[in-house]
Scaffold this active site. Sequence first.
Site, PDB file in Angstrom:
ATOM      1  CG  ASP A  69     -25.983  12.576  51.976  1.00 56.47           C
ATOM      2  OD1 ASP A  69     -26.766  11.720  51.451  1.00 56.47           O
ATOM      3  OD2 ASP A  69     -26.380  14.452  51.739  1.00 56.47           O
ATOM      4  N   GLY A  96     -25.586  11.471  47.470  1.00 57.68           N
ATOM      5  CA  GLY A  96     -24.123  12.052  48.116  1.00 57.68           C
ATOM      6  C   GLY A  96     -23.557  13.208  47.393  1.00 57.68           C
TER       7      GLY A  96
HETATM    8  O1  F6P Z   1     -29.306  15.346  52.154  1.00 59.82           O
HETATM    9  C1  F6P Z   1     -29.342  14.304  52.040  1.00 59.82           C
HETATM   10  C2  F6P Z   1     -29.707  14.657  50.022  1.00 59.82           C
HETATM   11  O2  F6P Z   1     -30.339  13.461  50.417  1.00 59.82           O
HETATM   12  C3  F6P Z   1     -28.628  14.054  48.816  1.00 59.82           C
HETATM   13  O3  F6P Z   1     -28.120  13.519  49.124  1.00 59.82           O
HETATM   14  C4  F6P Z   1     -29.073  15.020  47.821  1.00 59.82           C
HETATM   15  O4  F6P Z   1     -28.601  15.771  47.423  1.00 59.82           O
HETATM   16  C5  F6P Z   1     -30.201  16.143  48.488  1.00 59.82           C
HETATM   17  O5  F6P Z   1     -30.998  15.786  49.720  1.00 59.82           O
HETATM   18  C6  F6P Z   1     -31.795  16.048  47.131  1.00 59.82           C
HETATM   19  O6  F6P Z   1     -32.504  16.514  48.029  1.00 59.82           O
HETATM   20  P1  F6P Z   1     -34.041  17.014  47.918  1.00 59.82           P
HETATM   21  O7  F6P Z   1     -34.199  16.950  46.226  1.00 59.82           O
HETATM   22  O8  F6P Z   1     -35.038  16.974  48.360  1.00 59.82           O
HETATM   23  O9  F6P Z   1     -33.493  18.575  47.602  1.00 59.82           O
END
Ligand code: F6P
Length: 341
Positions: free
Chosen positions: A127, A170
């Site tokens: 991000d 994001g």
């Molecule tokens: O923090 C990075 C990120 O890719 C965010 O943009 C996204 O919302 C989140 O992680 C999703 O992560 P997960 O589905 O692994 O909890």
Amino acid sequence: MRIGVLTAGGDCPGLNAVIRSVVHRAVDNYGDEVIGFEDGYAGLLDGRYRGLDLNAVSGILARGGTILGSSRLERDRLREACESASDMIHDFGIDALIPIGGEGTLTAARMLSDAGLPVVGVPKTIDNDISSTDRTFGFDTAVGVATEAMDRLKTTAESHQRVMVVEVMGRHAGWIALESGMAAGAHGICLPERPFDPADLVKMVEERFARGKKFAVICVAEGAHPADGTMDYSKGAIDQFGHERFQGIGTALAYELERRLGKEARPVILGHVQRGGVPTAYDRVLATRFGWHAVEAAHRGQFGRMTALRGTDVVMVPLAEAVTELKTVPKDRIVEAESVF
Ligand code: F6P
């Protein structure tokens, strides 16, 4: 020195490059011992770790994901970790801990540092939203993936005279949407930093069709929201890690545009594809530099800090400074981007 390393939070291309770099610098240059905790802070709390020598990190530079595994840390377990910080130093015999992670991981790192653990943080996130560093590794890879996807979507959109709404990652910061949208020449970009009005997008699409350009690609960050009263879209609940659960703005916006325009629109959710696979050369280099500097900082006794990119230099900044606020897209970058679509 005995150095512990762990990867926590969402994975990110370049994590393995940091681990490899830490081991090379520490073992080759200082004759240190490196241990890797498994599955993020969970491994530290449960005492799950393994030795990392040069063989263990051979061939991982270009590999996505993390060989150590990752997990998110629940608040109760973080409290537990802070309370037992000095026991952990004793139990594992570590002289330095290098947690590699995003905002949540670095906040935990700061708390562990305050509790007495000798911590040197390394920031990661696709991000690119960590303040105090100009870039995080993983971002370049994610932007490349999203850009390529939009390049591909343009040809199918044009063939079918459709509007494609491409949702990228994001949550609070729209860096991926901004830069991939610019790179792919998206016709609209929606960011969490500035609520959008679907009526503006409808106007843009109609103008394009009137000019004979019978398709459009709109890039929307997952955390983007319509301005109040412009479209039905509710905010999601908060999960156990304090993150908002998103309701699928890409899908909601595609259906809204289809309804208002009377033209076919399709949502495309890129999701975790952006985080998978091999890191770009840029991310491998940045990750490798961060690993090198983290080991140097540990040997200088510069704890409570993290590596950061400032211009082209890698510097050490206080963890406290890095986690106070998220680095969101500033207004002038939005204005720049607007001028090209
Ligand atoms: O923090 C990075 C990120 O890719 C965010 O943009 C996204 O919302 C989140 O992680 C999703 O992560 P997960 O589905 O692994 O909890």
